[in-house]
Design a protein around this motif. Structure first.
Motif, short mmCIF file in Angstrom:
data_model
loop_
_atom_site.label_atom_id
_atom_site.label_comp_id
_atom_site.label_asym_id
_atom_site.label_seq_id
_atom_site.Cartn_x
_atom_site.Cartn_y
_atom_site.Cartn_z
N LEU A 98 -73.17 -60.18 -9.91
CA LEU A 98 -74.52 -60.24 -10.46
C LEU A 98 -74.96 -61.66 -10.77
N PRO A 99 -74.12 -62.47 -11.44
CA PRO A 99 -74.57 -63.85 -11.66
C PRO A 99 -74.83 -64.59 -10.37
N ALA A 100 -73.99 -64.34 -9.36
CA ALA A 100 -74.21 -65.05 -8.10
C ALA A 100 -75.49 -64.58 -7.42
N ALA A 101 -75.80 -63.31 -7.56
CA ALA A 101 -76.99 -62.78 -6.88
C ALA A 101 -78.22 -62.87 -7.76
N LEU A 102 -78.09 -63.42 -8.95
CA LEU A 102 -79.21 -63.36 -9.90
C LEU A 102 -80.50 -63.97 -9.39
N PRO A 103 -80.50 -65.14 -8.73
CA PRO A 103 -81.78 -65.65 -8.23
C PRO A 103 -82.48 -64.67 -7.31
N GLY A 104 -81.73 -64.07 -6.40
CA GLY A 104 -82.34 -63.12 -5.50
C GLY A 104 -82.92 -61.93 -6.25
N ILE A 105 -82.15 -61.45 -7.25
CA ILE A 105 -82.63 -60.30 -8.00
C ILE A 105 -83.87 -60.66 -8.80
N MET A 106 -83.86 -61.86 -9.41
CA MET A 106 -85.05 -62.30 -10.15
C MET A 106 -86.24 -62.40 -9.23
N GLY A 107 -86.03 -62.95 -8.03
CA GLY A 107 -87.13 -63.02 -7.08
C GLY A 107 -87.66 -61.63 -6.76
N GLY A 108 -86.75 -60.68 -6.60
CA GLY A 108 -87.18 -59.32 -6.32
C GLY A 108 -87.97 -58.73 -7.47
N LEU B 81 -95.41 -44.92 -15.82
CA LEU B 81 -94.24 -44.20 -15.33
C LEU B 81 -94.30 -44.03 -13.82
N VAL B 82 -95.46 -43.56 -13.35
CA VAL B 82 -95.58 -43.32 -11.90
C VAL B 82 -95.54 -44.64 -11.15
N MET B 83 -96.14 -45.67 -11.72
CA MET B 83 -96.08 -46.96 -11.04
C MET B 83 -94.64 -47.46 -10.98
N GLY B 84 -93.86 -47.20 -12.05
CA GLY B 84 -92.46 -47.59 -12.02
C GLY B 84 -91.72 -46.89 -10.90
N ILE B 85 -92.01 -45.58 -10.71
CA ILE B 85 -91.36 -44.85 -9.62
C ILE B 85 -91.68 -45.52 -8.30
N MET B 86 -92.94 -45.98 -8.16
CA MET B 86 -93.35 -46.53 -6.89
C MET B 86 -92.62 -47.83 -6.58
N ILE B 87 -92.31 -48.65 -7.62
CA ILE B 87 -91.72 -49.94 -7.30
C ILE B 87 -90.20 -49.95 -7.39
N ILE B 88 -89.60 -48.79 -7.69
CA ILE B 88 -88.13 -48.74 -7.67
C ILE B 88 -87.58 -49.21 -6.34
N PRO B 89 -88.08 -48.71 -5.18
CA PRO B 89 -87.49 -49.15 -3.91
C PRO B 89 -87.58 -50.64 -3.67
N PHE B 90 -88.65 -51.31 -4.16
CA PHE B 90 -88.74 -52.75 -3.97
C PHE B 90 -87.57 -53.45 -4.62
N ILE B 91 -87.37 -53.15 -5.93
CA ILE B 91 -86.29 -53.81 -6.65
C ILE B 91 -84.95 -53.41 -6.05
N SER B 92 -84.81 -52.13 -5.71
CA SER B 92 -83.53 -51.67 -5.21
C SER B 92 -83.16 -52.36 -3.91
N SER B 93 -84.09 -52.43 -2.95
CA SER B 93 -83.70 -53.01 -1.66
C SER B 93 -83.53 -54.51 -1.75
N LEU B 94 -84.36 -55.20 -2.55
CA LEU B 94 -84.18 -56.65 -2.66
C LEU B 94 -82.89 -56.98 -3.40
N SER B 95 -82.55 -56.21 -4.44
CA SER B 95 -81.28 -56.45 -5.13
C SER B 95 -80.11 -56.14 -4.22
N ASP B 96 -80.25 -55.09 -3.43
CA ASP B 96 -79.21 -54.74 -2.47
C ASP B 96 -78.95 -55.91 -1.53
N ASP B 97 -80.01 -56.48 -0.98
CA ASP B 97 -79.84 -57.63 -0.08
C ASP B 97 -79.20 -58.78 -0.81
N ALA B 98 -79.65 -59.04 -2.05
CA ALA B 98 -79.10 -60.18 -2.78
C ALA B 98 -77.61 -59.98 -3.06
N LEU B 99 -77.22 -58.75 -3.42
CA LEU B 99 -75.80 -58.50 -3.71
C LEU B 99 -74.96 -58.63 -2.45
#
Lengths: 429, 454
Positions: B356-366, B311-329
């Motif tokens: 989302l489909p267009a940004a999917l590669p970026g999100i998957m990479g994130g 759970l705590v590790m998930g909290i820690m990596i939320i910003p990684f996924i969030s900012s990389l998905s943000d850039d991809a979108l």
């Protein structure tokens, strides 16, 4: 041939089915919005809980309960000629027996002695050495109280629990309350948290050794990674030919940025400590490992900063006859420096919080005196937090939170300086 | 030593610069500024001396150790292991430094005296060598100075070489990591067969201190450790991926500028908190809460459950996924979004069917990068997860991970050739290769499947 005047086609958009479909689609839209808000509230809520937990458990550690005891420094215990060799245990005993005169049994006296911190006689000796005038008279000294009583005074021990499940017996609590009534108990700011070195006893444990160790490690990290990082970035950005070798170097740097930090610790252990034979737990080795971790960050930041300098500056410098090196060193680099500095400070802030590599190279030594050099065994702030988190004494729980707050304070300061520098020095072209 | 080199280099600089000034005064047709002349001489004096000093100091220790061992009588050194040699050397050094605990053997005392003598000789020899090298370099470099001499080019070449060397440091680091990990892992696989390590189901890293010790036989089967890492990383990704993606969707599409300016920095704070803080939070708050909740529901929960750490590790990596998905979108061109809205789609439909489909590669990479971060994370699991390796996928049990085992095996003063220490390096090698593989896959996915828009 279409018949333009045939029966008008029904307006699908206003039929009942269409309206129902539209409502469902809008509901789906609202649901997605709700999911988004829930996710944000979840994430930020957990951040809030984290900070609230740390503050609520840590703020108590910034004060420490003291008891004021009058110690008679008689000349038969302390010799004027050799004050550092005096019998301070006897002085301590006399002072303690005067605290609660009705407690005369040896068990009672021992219990009252345990009320004071374990190192009281050394505090006495240091106080007398600081001010030798008191020999022959009385010295009134504020001594830190032992951890159970500190918890009691801060209200962390529930007086209602049955006596055998409590840390302190009823008698001990009664004696402490008697001292409170005498007005001898106070709770000043815990300067020892910042000035003392580590200790087994939470009431006198401090962060001085950790702060000094972290400072040295960061200094070494900066001195190594800053020149090397900038030189490498300048080369890759300005001078490198576009061939396979350069690609290899660039791929390597990007990969290094994503390697887990513990692998750098393994590298430090295998190469710096075993092959080079550097001393374990030294800030020098810690700094070198942190430098290897910060290097990719500084290279990437410097490359971006150099890329942001417009070509017109370079062209103008070429135009007045500068060589390629002169263009870069005298014109491009000074203009890119604000961005480089900002990124470096952020990179150093990340290095300050790194724990795993420092644990592996041994920077979790138990040091009781903070004066260390670059090559002496020491500890660092994050590893000190790790050690305290494992300690069994109750007092260390709040002190760990306080140490975390100190670490976060440093990080906030560094990031604030970086943001401030970026606002002041940034030039938009 | 360093001060001598620095001092002589400054002297050399001054000599060169005054020569350059003289050239300017006499002929007036100088190629480079006098400062460059000075720098040229200084570089030729300083750099070779520094390299000599570094090499000397690096190898002085081992050379003297070798000579010491050879000077000892054969009775002491014959057939002794490397550890015994190290012990002898450190004993000699301790005696030489005055740290005497018991009465040392006469050979050791004699060797200690020899050590002190040789140490003195080495110091004097080093000083003499350095000074002679520097004076030679000073003489030669000064002789090359002339009015038309291209000193600036010389200095710039030296500077370029320094920059190339610095660039190679990154490659050297990677090479160093791989070589050191491989070397130690190789030593480990000579003691424990690789099949046992990769497929064994029992992880009990004990070594017998004396022969015939019960419970001293170690088993180094790493499958439960790998499984533990996967369990905790999966829990972390289950928590972080939806949260991160939905956060990014909201921030890109629905949030006003004010909300965005407040929320984005706060998410960056989540990323900037040191992991030891998260670990302490897990131990202090999350694990007891989960245990209490488990007690309320009547489910058996371990005090350091995988759920707490995950759970705590998930909290820690939320910003990684969030900012990389943000850039991809955001990288999807506005024309696609506007076209979809023009067709009458709601914002939700635009996001789910177009963006989302267009940004999917970026999100998957994130997501893959975040997974690699979760696998390599140390402090949270060291503080919140357990030490016993068990083959379980129940998130309420305690599991151990690769990073916890590496830390546990290496903390403390363990000898360097015991299977325990080497096992840590083998685990480190596996960790490094897995995270490297994930990163490469992430980059390849992004590069190959990313749509190229004009």
């Amino acid at each position: 041939m279409t018949d333009a005047t045939a029966t008008p086609t029904p307006h699908y958009a206003s039929s009942e089915a269409a309206a129902a479909r539209r409502r469902k689609r809008y509901a789906a839209d609202r649901r997605l919005r709700l999911y988004g808000i829930t996710a944000i509230v979840f994430a930020l809520g957990l951040l809030g809980i984290l900070i609230a937990t740390l503050v609520s458990s840590g703020y108590l550690a910034f004060t420490q309960t003291h008891v004021r005891v009058d110690f008679p420094i008689s000349t038969e215990n302390v010799d004027l000629e050799k004050p550092d060799k005096g019998n301070y245990r006897a002085v301590m005993r006399e002072g303690i027996s005067a605290l609660l005169p009705e407690a005369t049994s040896p068990a009672a006296l021992r219990s009252i002695t345990e009320m004071l911190t374990n190192n009281t006689q050394f505090f006495l000796r240091d106080a007398v050495l600081r001010d030798p005038e008191v020999i022959g008279g009385n010295l009134s000294l504020k001594v830190p109280v032992a951890d159970p009583y500190d918890q009691l005074y801060k209200g962390l021990i529930d007086r209602d629990t049955p006596e055998d499940r409590r840390r302190l017996s009823d008698e001990e609590i009664a004696r402490f309350d008697a001292l409170v009534e005498q007005g001898r108990i106070s709770r000043p700011f815990n300067a020892g948290l910042f000035l003392n070195a580590d200790s087994r006893f939470p009431e006198i444990a401090g962060l001085a050794g950790a702060i000094v160790g972290s400072f040295y490690a960061l200094l070494v990290c900066f001195l190594i990674s800053f020149p090397i990082g900038i030189a490498a970035a300048i080369y890759l950005e300005e001078f490198a030919p576009k061939n396979r070798a350069t690609d290899v170097i660039e791929v390597n740097i990007n990969n290094l940025a994503a390697v887990p930090s513990i692998v750098f610790g393994l590298l430090g252990l295998a190469v710096f400590i075993q092959i080079f034979g550097l001393p374990r737990s030294a800030p020098l080795v810690g700094g070198m490992v942190l430098a290897l971790m910060t290097l990719p960050t500084i290279i990437i930041v410097t490359r971006n900063a150099i890329k942001a300098v417009p070509p017109s500056i370079r062209e103008a410098a070429y135009g007045v006859g500068a060589s390629k090196h002169q263009v870069t060193m005298h014109h491009v680099l000074p203009l890119a420096l604000p961005g480089i500095l900002t990124g470096t400070i952020i990179g150093l802030a990340q290095a300050l919080g790194e724990t795993a590599p420092l644990l592996l190279i041994g920077m979790n030594a138990f040091i009781t005196s903070p004066q260390g050099g670059l090559m002496d065994a020491s500890t660092a702030l994050p590893t000190q937090i790790f050690i305290w988190a494992d300690s069994p004494e109750r007092g260390f729980v709040s002190r760990t939170s306080a140490a975390i707050l100190v670490l976060l304070g440093f990080l906030i300061c560094m990031n604030a300086i970086a943001i401030f520098l970026r606002q002041r020095l940034e030039r938009t072209w | 030593m360093l001060l001598t080199i620095l001092g002589l280099s400054l002297v050399a600089f001054w000599v060169g610069r005054s020569a350059g000034n003289r050239f300017v005064a006499t002929t007036g047709q100088v190629h480079s500024l006098p400062g460059y002349h000075g720098a040229f001489v200084a570089i030729w004096v300083g750099i070779p001396a520094l390299i000599l000093l570094l090499l000397w100091l690096l190898f002085q220790g081992s050379v003297i150790d070798g000579l010491l061992l050879r000077s000892l009588p054969d009775a002491l050194t014959e057939g002794a292991s490397a550890a015994r040699h190290n012990l002898l050397i450190s004993e000699i050094r301790n005696v030489a430094a005055g740290l005497i605990f018991a009465e040392p053997a006469p050979e050791i005392t004699a060797a200690a005296e020899r050590l002190q003598r040789w140490g003195g000789i080495a110091r004097i020899a080093l000083a003499v060598c350095l000074v002679s090298v520097m004076l030679l370099a000073l003489f030669l470099a000064r002789a090359r100075l002339a009015p038309r001499f291209r000193a600036r080019n010389g200095v710039e070449t030296a500077l370029s070489m320094f920059m190339i060397f610095c660039s190679i440091v990154a490659v050297l680091t990677t090479v160093g990591i791989i070589v050191s990990l491989l070397f130690e892992a190789w030593a480990f696989f000579r003691l424990v067969p690789p099949a046992d390590f990769f497929f064994g189901l029992n992880w009990e890293p004990q070594i017998a201190i004396r022969p015939g010790q019960i419970a001293g036989a170690g088993a180094f089967g790493a499958v439960p450790v790998f499984l533990g890492t996967l369990v905790i990383a999966t829990i972390a990704m289950i928590i972080a991926t939806p949260t991160g993606i939905f956060t990014a969707i909201y921030l890109v599409e629905y949030a006003s500028d004010r909300v965005r300016n407040v929320v984005k920095p706060m998410l960056e704070i989540l990323a900037g908190v040191p992991t030891v803080v998260y670990g302490f939070f897990a131990v202090l708050t999350v694990a007891p809460a989960i245990r209490d909740a488990g007690g309320l529901l009547g489910v058996a929960t371990s005090p350091n459950s995988a759920l707490a750490a995950g759970l705590v590790m998930g909290i820690m990596i939320i910003p990684f996924i969030s900012s990389l998905s943000d850039d991809a979108l955001r990288a999807v061109p506005r024309s696609m979004r506007d076209g979809s809205l023009a067709m009458g789609a709601t914002q939700a439909e635009t996001i789910t069917r177009v963006l989302l489909p267009a940004a999917l590669p970026g999100i998957m990479g994130g997501v893959l990068l975040a997974l690699s971060r979760a696998i390599g994370e140390t402090m949270i699991v060291v503080m919140a997860a357990g030490l016993i390796a068990s083959m379980t996928v129940n998130p309420l049990d305690s599991v151990t991970t690769v990073t916890v085992q590496i830390v546990t095996l290496l903390i403390g003063d363990t000898a360097f050739d015991s299977p325990k220490t080497l096992a840590a390096f083998a685990l480190g090698l596996v960790l490094f290769l897995v995270t490297l593989g994930l990163n490469i896959i992430a980059i390849t996915i992004v590069r190959r499947y990313r749509e190229q828009y004009e």
